[in-house]
Design a protein around this motif. Sequence first.
Motif, short mmCIF file in Angstrom:
data_model
loop_
_atom_site.label_atom_id
_atom_site.label_comp_id
_atom_site.label_asym_id
_atom_site.label_seq_id
_atom_site.Cartn_x
_atom_site.Cartn_y
_atom_site.Cartn_z
N SER A 45 34.70 43.81 25.71
CA SER A 45 33.50 44.64 25.77
C SER A 45 32.76 44.35 27.06
O SER A 45 33.01 43.34 27.72
N GLY A 46 31.85 45.23 27.40
CA GLY A 46 31.03 45.03 28.58
C GLY A 46 31.43 45.94 29.73
O GLY A 46 32.42 46.66 29.67
N ASN A 47 30.64 45.87 30.78
CA ASN A 47 30.85 46.69 31.96
C ASN A 47 31.88 46.02 32.85
O ASN A 47 31.76 44.84 33.17
N LYS A 48 32.89 46.77 33.31
CA LYS A 48 33.97 46.16 34.08
C LYS A 48 33.58 45.82 35.50
O LYS A 48 34.39 45.22 36.21
N GLN A 49 32.36 46.10 35.92
CA GLN A 49 31.93 45.67 37.24
C GLN A 49 31.77 44.15 37.31
O GLN A 49 31.72 43.59 38.39
N TYR A 50 31.71 43.49 36.16
CA TYR A 50 31.60 42.02 36.12
C TYR A 50 32.97 41.35 36.00
O TYR A 50 33.04 40.13 35.81
N SER A 51 34.05 42.10 36.10
CA SER A 51 35.38 41.52 35.95
C SER A 51 35.71 40.55 37.08
O SER A 51 36.51 39.63 36.89
N TRP A 52 35.12 40.72 38.24
CA TRP A 52 35.38 39.79 39.34
C TRP A 52 34.92 38.39 39.01
O TRP A 52 35.52 37.41 39.48
N LEU A 53 33.90 38.26 38.17
CA LEU A 53 33.43 36.93 37.77
C LEU A 53 34.47 36.22 36.91
O LEU A 53 34.69 35.02 37.05
N VAL A 54 35.14 36.97 36.03
CA VAL A 54 36.19 36.39 35.19
C VAL A 54 37.35 35.92 36.05
O VAL A 54 37.86 34.81 35.89
N GLU A 55 37.79 36.75 36.99
CA GLU A 55 38.91 36.38 37.86
C GLU A 55 38.57 35.18 38.73
O GLU A 55 39.39 34.28 38.91
N ASP A 56 37.35 35.14 39.25
CA ASP A 56 36.95 34.00 40.08
C ASP A 56 36.81 32.73 39.25
O ASP A 56 37.14 31.64 39.72
N ALA A 57 36.34 32.84 38.01
CA ALA A 57 36.22 31.67 37.14
C ALA A 57 37.60 31.10 36.80
O ALA A 57 37.78 29.88 36.75
N ILE A 58 38.58 31.97 36.57
CA ILE A 58 39.95 31.51 36.29
C ILE A 58 40.50 30.75 37.48
O ILE A 58 41.14 29.70 37.33
N LYS A 59 40.22 31.21 38.69
CA LYS A 59 40.65 30.48 39.89
C LYS A 59 39.92 29.15 40.01
O LYS A 59 40.50 28.15 40.41
N SER A 60 38.64 29.13 39.66
CA SER A 60 37.83 27.92 39.80
C SER A 60 38.27 26.82 38.84
O SER A 60 38.19 25.64 39.19
N ILE A 61 38.71 27.18 37.64
CA ILE A 61 39.12 26.14 36.68
C ILE A 61 40.60 25.81 36.79
O ILE A 61 41.08 24.92 36.10
N GLY A 62 41.34 26.51 37.65
CA GLY A 62 42.73 26.15 37.92
C GLY A 62 43.76 26.82 37.04
O GLY A 62 44.87 26.32 36.90
N LEU A 63 43.44 27.97 36.44
CA LEU A 63 44.40 28.68 35.60
C LEU A 63 45.02 29.89 36.28
O LEU A 63 45.68 30.68 35.63
N TYR A 86 38.62 32.85 24.94
CA TYR A 86 37.67 33.89 25.29
C TYR A 86 36.90 33.50 26.53
O TYR A 86 36.66 32.31 26.77
N LEU A 87 36.49 34.50 27.29
CA LEU A 87 35.64 34.31 28.46
C LEU A 87 34.43 35.23 28.31
O LEU A 87 34.59 36.43 28.03
N TYR A 88 33.24 34.67 28.47
CA TYR A 88 32.00 35.41 28.32
C TYR A 88 31.21 35.33 29.62
O TYR A 88 31.07 34.24 30.19
N VAL A 89 30.67 36.46 30.07
CA VAL A 89 29.82 36.49 31.26
C VAL A 89 28.40 36.78 30.80
O VAL A 89 28.14 37.78 30.13
N ARG A 121 49.03 35.78 34.29
CA ARG A 121 49.90 36.63 35.08
C ARG A 121 49.41 38.07 35.21
O ARG A 121 49.92 38.81 36.02
N ARG A 122 48.42 38.46 34.40
CA ARG A 122 47.97 39.84 34.45
C ARG A 122 46.53 39.97 33.96
O ARG A 122 46.12 39.28 33.05
N TYR A 123 45.79 40.90 34.60
CA TYR A 123 44.43 41.22 34.19
C TYR A 123 44.39 42.69 33.80
O TYR A 123 44.95 43.54 34.49
N ASN A 124 43.71 43.02 32.68
CA ASN A 124 43.54 44.39 32.27
C ASN A 124 42.06 44.59 31.95
O ASN A 124 41.61 44.26 30.86
N HIS A 125 41.32 45.12 32.91
CA HIS A 125 39.88 45.31 32.74
C HIS A 125 39.53 46.72 32.33
O HIS A 125 38.35 47.05 32.21
N ASP A 126 40.52 47.59 32.13
CA ASP A 126 40.24 48.99 31.79
C ASP A 126 40.21 49.25 30.29
O ASP A 126 39.81 50.33 29.87
#
Length: 139
Positions: A108-126, A83-86, A131-136
């Motif tokens: 759950s939550g507002n999808k305007q914060y989805s960029w934080l999840v994608e950036d965190a995945i890049k930061s930790i090296g995953l 799980y990832l929590y913002v 292979r896919r993101y579904n924020h809708d």
Amino acid sequence: MRLIIEASKSRTGKHASRKLAVVYYKNRKEVITKPTGPRTKQEHTRTVYARGQSVITELEDPDIEYIVYVELIRNLRGHVKGYLYVYDREGRLLYEAVLRKRKIRRVSGNKQYSWLVEDAIKSIGLEGYVRRYNHDTGA
């Protein structure tokens, strides 16, 4: 805000658990895999698996804007789920996502914060593993 930072493995080494945080300040970001620095207080806690360490960390910095808290479990076959929590600086949950079958999906939550999840995945090296993101989807 109190977070558990953990790195543990099973006795056989076939299962592993990681809990870490990516902290976004006003002008930089920092990946916390083990608590260090003057703004953290440490308190040891029990790990998920037998070998490793787990520490409760208190983040007390007024420059914090967002915190992405990541909980990951790796199983016998090397599959990673979690799980990832913002959170904002007051500790309110803004966005929650789940990682299963190499896909990240909004829970759950507002999808305007989805960029934080994608950036965190890049930061930790995953970024090569996911292979896919579904924020809708989600509530």
